[in-house]
Scaffold this motif. Sequence first.
Motif, PDB file in Angstrom:
ATOM      1  N   THR A 173      -0.228   7.506  -1.064  1.00  0.00           N
ATOM      2  CA  THR A 173       1.269   6.933  -1.002  1.00  0.00           C
ATOM      3  C   THR A 173       2.151   6.563  -2.239  1.00  0.00           C
ATOM      4  OG1 THR A 173       2.111   4.865  -0.012  1.00  0.00           O
ATOM      5  CG2 THR A 173       0.219   4.688  -0.970  1.00  0.00           C
ATOM      6  N   ASP A 174       3.346   6.252  -2.144  1.00  0.00           N
ATOM      7  CA  ASP A 174       4.145   5.816  -3.212  1.00  0.00           C
ATOM      8  C   ASP A 174       3.796   6.784  -4.683  1.00  0.00           C
ATOM      9  OD1 ASP A 174       4.802   2.890  -2.729  1.00  0.00           O
ATOM     10  OD2 ASP A 174       2.961   2.956  -1.854  1.00  0.00           O
ATOM     11  N   THR A 175       3.991   8.029  -4.186  1.00  0.00           N
ATOM     12  CA  THR A 175       3.992   9.089  -5.197  1.00  0.00           C
ATOM     13  C   THR A 175       5.203   9.012  -6.245  1.00  0.00           C
ATOM     14  OG1 THR A 175       4.946  10.630  -3.681  1.00  0.00           O
ATOM     15  CG2 THR A 175       2.521  10.784  -4.240  1.00  0.00           C
ATOM     16  N   HIS A 176       6.247   8.588  -5.710  1.00  0.00           N
ATOM     17  CA  HIS A 176       7.464   8.226  -6.402  1.00  0.00           C
ATOM     18  C   HIS A 176       7.912   9.365  -7.749  1.00  0.00           C
ATOM     19  CE1 HIS A 176       8.530   4.186  -5.359  1.00  0.00           C
ATOM     20  NE2 HIS A 176       7.156   3.968  -5.252  1.00  0.00           N
ATOM     21  N   TYR A 177       7.992  10.539  -6.992  1.00  0.00           N
ATOM     22  CA  TYR A 177       8.478  11.479  -8.212  1.00  0.00           C
ATOM     23  C   TYR A 177       9.904  11.010  -8.493  1.00  0.00           C
ATOM     24  CZ  TYR A 177       4.666  14.129  -5.579  1.00  0.00           C
ATOM     25  OH  TYR A 177       3.650  14.618  -4.940  1.00  0.00           O
ATOM     26  N   ASP A 206       7.470   6.539   0.350  1.00  0.00           N
ATOM     27  CA  ASP A 206       7.980   6.578  -1.040  1.00  0.00           C
ATOM     28  C   ASP A 206       7.413   7.843  -1.851  1.00  0.00           C
ATOM     29  OD1 ASP A 206       9.143   3.876  -0.621  1.00  0.00           O
ATOM     30  OD2 ASP A 206       8.040   2.979  -1.963  1.00  0.00           O
ATOM     31  N   ILE A 207       7.991   8.955  -1.184  1.00  0.00           N
ATOM     32  CA  ILE A 207       7.621  10.209  -1.918  1.00  0.00           C
ATOM     33  C   ILE A 207       8.209  10.204  -3.347  1.00  0.00           C
ATOM     34  CG2 ILE A 207       8.110  12.503  -1.565  1.00  0.00           C
ATOM     35  CD1 ILE A 207       7.963  12.535   1.121  1.00  0.00           C
ATOM     36  N   ALA A 208       9.688   9.904  -3.274  1.00  0.00           N
ATOM     37  CA  ALA A 208      10.446  10.132  -4.389  1.00  0.00           C
ATOM     38  C   ALA A 208      11.492   9.189  -4.757  1.00  0.00           C
ATOM     39  CB  ALA A 208      10.835  11.560  -4.377  1.00  0.00           C
ATOM     40  N   ASP A 209      12.129   9.061  -5.887  1.00  0.00           N
ATOM     41  CA  ASP A 209      13.078   8.481  -6.245  1.00  0.00           C
ATOM     42  C   ASP A 209      14.018   9.637  -6.585  1.00  0.00           C
ATOM     43  OD1 ASP A 209      12.321   5.670  -6.301  1.00  0.00           O
ATOM     44  OD2 ASP A 209      10.925   6.398  -7.737  1.00  0.00           O
ATOM     45  N   GLY A 210      15.015   9.995  -5.377  1.00  0.00           N
ATOM     46  CA  GLY A 210      15.773  11.005  -5.754  1.00  0.00           C
ATOM     47  C   GLY A 210      15.688  11.725  -4.421  1.00  0.00           C
ATOM     48  N   THR A 363      -6.845  -6.362  14.745  1.00  0.00           N
ATOM     49  CA  THR A 363      -6.280  -5.524  13.841  1.00  0.00           C
ATOM     50  C   THR A 363      -6.915  -5.524  12.257  1.00  0.00           C
ATOM     51  OG1 THR A 363      -4.290  -5.443  14.930  1.00  0.00           O
ATOM     52  CG2 THR A 363      -4.123  -4.724  12.756  1.00  0.00           C
ATOM     53  N   GLN A 364      -7.274  -4.278  11.596  1.00  0.00           N
ATOM     54  CA  GLN A 364      -7.411  -4.327  10.118  1.00  0.00           C
ATOM     55  C   GLN A 364      -6.167  -3.653   9.465  1.00  0.00           C
ATOM     56  OE1 GLN A 364     -11.811  -3.497   9.339  1.00  0.00           O
ATOM     57  NE2 GLN A 364     -11.893  -2.829  11.254  1.00  0.00           N
ATOM     58  N   LEU A 365      -6.104  -3.962   8.123  1.00  0.00           N
ATOM     59  CA  LEU A 365      -5.159  -3.397   7.240  1.00  0.00           C
ATOM     60  C   LEU A 365      -5.673  -2.993   6.015  1.00  0.00           C
ATOM     61  CD1 LEU A 365      -2.047  -3.017   6.080  1.00  0.00           C
ATOM     62  CD2 LEU A 365      -2.202  -5.533   5.564  1.00  0.00           C
ATOM     63  N   TYR A 366      -5.288  -1.637   5.702  1.00  0.00           N
ATOM     64  CA  TYR A 366      -5.817  -1.118   4.252  1.00  0.00           C
ATOM     65  C   TYR A 366      -4.509  -0.985   3.483  1.00  0.00           C
ATOM     66  CZ  TYR A 366      -7.754   0.975   0.377  1.00  0.00           C
ATOM     67  OH  TYR A 366      -8.162   1.181  -1.047  1.00  0.00           O
ATOM     68  N   THR A 367      -4.410  -1.666   2.599  1.00  0.00           N
ATOM     69  CA  THR A 367      -3.240  -1.496   1.400  1.00  0.00           C
ATOM     70  C   THR A 367      -3.658  -0.789   0.394  1.00  0.00           C
ATOM     71  OG1 THR A 367      -2.384  -3.553   2.448  1.00  0.00           O
ATOM     72  CG2 THR A 367      -1.348  -2.842   0.109  1.00  0.00           C
ATOM     73  N   SER A 368      -3.232   0.361   0.091  1.00  0.00           N
ATOM     74  CA  SER A 368      -3.444   0.961  -1.072  1.00  0.00           C
ATOM     75  C   SER A 368      -2.511   0.478  -2.362  1.00  0.00           C
ATOM     76  CB  SER A 368      -2.928   2.396  -0.989  1.00  0.00           C
ATOM     77  OG  SER A 368      -2.962   3.241  -2.059  1.00  0.00           O
ATOM     78  N   ARG A 369      -3.161   0.728  -3.623  1.00  0.00           N
ATOM     79  CA  ARG A 369      -2.457   0.389  -4.944  1.00  0.00           C
ATOM     80  C   ARG A 369      -1.506   1.426  -5.237  1.00  0.00           C
ATOM     81  NH1 ARG A 369      -8.012  -1.412  -6.665  1.00  0.00           N
ATOM     82  NH2 ARG A 369      -7.924   0.720  -7.406  1.00  0.00           N
ATOM     83  N   GLY A 370      -1.364   2.511  -4.334  1.00  0.00           N
ATOM     84  CA  GLY A 370      -0.409   3.578  -4.800  1.00  0.00           C
ATOM     85  C   GLY A 370      -0.975   4.591  -5.524  1.00  0.00           C
ATOM     86  N   THR A 371      -0.554   5.859  -5.147  1.00  0.00           N
ATOM     87  CA  THR A 371      -0.959   6.980  -5.940  1.00  0.00           C
ATOM     88  C   THR A 371      -0.219   7.456  -7.321  1.00  0.00           C
ATOM     89  OG1 THR A 371      -1.491   7.883  -3.809  1.00  0.00           O
ATOM     90  CG2 THR A 371      -1.599   9.494  -5.715  1.00  0.00           C
ATOM     91  N   GLY A 372       0.924   7.128  -7.234  1.00  0.00           N
ATOM     92  CA  GLY A 372       1.937   7.216  -8.541  1.00  0.00           C
ATOM     93  C   GLY A 372       2.285   5.833  -8.991  1.00  0.00           C
ATOM     94  N   PHE A 373       3.479   6.011  -9.703  1.00  0.00           N
ATOM     95  CA  PHE A 373       3.925   4.583 -10.315  1.00  0.00           C
ATOM     96  C   PHE A 373       5.281   4.564  -9.840  1.00  0.00           C
ATOM     97  CE2 PHE A 373       4.169   7.656 -13.698  1.00  0.00           C
ATOM     98  CZ  PHE A 373       5.175   7.576 -13.958  1.00  0.00           C
ATOM     99  N   TRP A 374       6.028   3.279 -10.028  1.00  0.00           N
ATOM    100  CA  TRP A 374       7.658   3.308 -10.043  1.00  0.00           C
ATOM    101  C   TRP A 374       8.036   2.701 -11.193  1.00  0.00           C
ATOM    102  CZ3 TRP A 374      10.795  -1.030 -10.469  1.00  0.00           C
ATOM    103  CH2 TRP A 374      11.865  -0.721 -10.383  1.00  0.00           C
ATOM    104  N   GLY A 375       9.021   3.207 -11.603  1.00  0.00           N
ATOM    105  CA  GLY A 375       9.924   2.543 -12.702  1.00  0.00           C
ATOM    106  C   GLY A 375       9.063   2.884 -14.162  1.00  0.00           C
TER     107      GLY A 375
END
Length: 394
Positions: A173-177, A206-210, A363-375
Motif C-alpha cells: 500500500t502507499d507506493t506513492h510513485y 495511493d499507487i502514485a502522485d500523478g 472485526t479486526q483491522l490491520y494497518t500497514s506502515r506503507g510500502t513507499g513514502f509520500w513527500g
Amino acid sequence: MTETPAAVVEPEAPTRRPRNWLRVLIVSAILLLLFSVPWWTLLSAGTRWPAAVVIAGSGTLVAVFVALPALLVLGHGRHRDRAAAIGDALLGAVWVLFVWSVLAQVLRLALFIFGVDDPVRSRVVAGAVVVVVLALLAWGYVEAMRVPRVKHVDVAIAGLGQGLDGVRVAMITDTHYGPIDRTRWSSAVMDRVNALDADIACHVGDIADGTPAVRERQAAPLATVRARLARVYVTGNHEYFHEAQGWLDYMADIGWDVLHNRHIVVERDGAKLVVAGVDDATALASGVDGHGANLERALAGADAALPVLLLAHQPKQVPQAVEAGVDLQLSGHTHGGQIWPFNFLVRLDQPVVAGLSRHGARTQLYTSRGTGFWGPPFRVFAPSEITLLTLRRG
C-alpha cells in the motif's frame, strides 16, 4: 423564483477570500515556527558565534524559508518533478531540524544543572542538534529508499473454512510513485512480493502522485505480481488528486480485480472467502462521478455466512466495517507517521497508526506502515513494510 448563475457566484466570492487569507496566515505561522526555533537554537541562544557564522546561518535559513513554499507550489501545483523532489526533501529536513531543536532544550537544561556555562553550553547543544539531524536524515533516506522488509502477521478468523486455513495474503500500500523515479525499486518490491508465493495479493491504495500516463513507468511492475487466487486493488485518497478512474482502468487493464465498491469470492478446497473493497473515505467529497465509499453496495449479494476480508484505504473507515460484520479490514494511509513524531499527529485523525487491532466483537483491522513514502524521502522510526498476513481458523 429562479437563480441566475450570477446570483449563485457573486455571494460566494466574499467568503472565499477570507478563507484563502486565513489559510495563508496559518501556513505562514507554521513556517515561522518551524524555522524560528532552529534559528534560535543554532545561532542565537547564547552561542555567541562570530558575526560571519550568524550571518551565513541566518541567510541559509531565510533562503530555505523563501524557497520552500515556492518549490512546493511549483512542484505539486504545476507538476514539476524536480521542484517537487527538492521541496519535499527540504520540508522533511526542516521538520526533523525543528523537532530536534525542541528536544535539544532537555540537553540544555541538563548542562545548566551540571554547571556548564554559555557559550559552551549553547554551542554543545547546537552541535548536538546538527549531528543528530544529519544522522537521522541520512538514515531516514536509506530507510525510505530501500526495498521494504516483509512483516509476517498471523490473523485468526472465526468461521474461516478448513480449506482456507493458512491462506497467505501479501499486502502492499502507499507506493506513492512520484517525482523521484523509483522504477527499479518498484521492480524489486514486486519481486519480493512474488517470492512470498501468496494466495491473494492486495494493493490498498495511493499507487502514485500523478496520473497513470505520468507514472506508468514506475507502476508497470505491478503487472508482474503473481497470486494463486486473486490480485485486488482499491483507491486511496491520492488517486482522487490524479485521475482515480484512470487508475482503476489501469489496474484492470494489467489484470487486477478493482474493488470499486464491489466484492469477489475466492475459494480453495471447498472453503470460500469474500474479498471486498470500498473507495477511499475522501472519494465522495472529491466530486469524481460514481465514486464514494459504499460498503453496503460492496457486500451486496455476498453470502452472509462467509467470512469477509475488506480493503479500505483509511483505518478510520473501520466503524462501517464493524457495523457490517467484516472479519478483517486491511488499511494503509498512515505511513506509521513516516517521520517521528508525526505519528502522534496522525493519531488525531485515525483510530490506529500501525499494526493489528480489534474493533467491536468481530472485526479486526490491520494497518500497514506503507510500502513507499509520500513527500519527504525520509522514514524516521517508521520503517516501510510489505505485509504477509496468514489467515488462520479462529
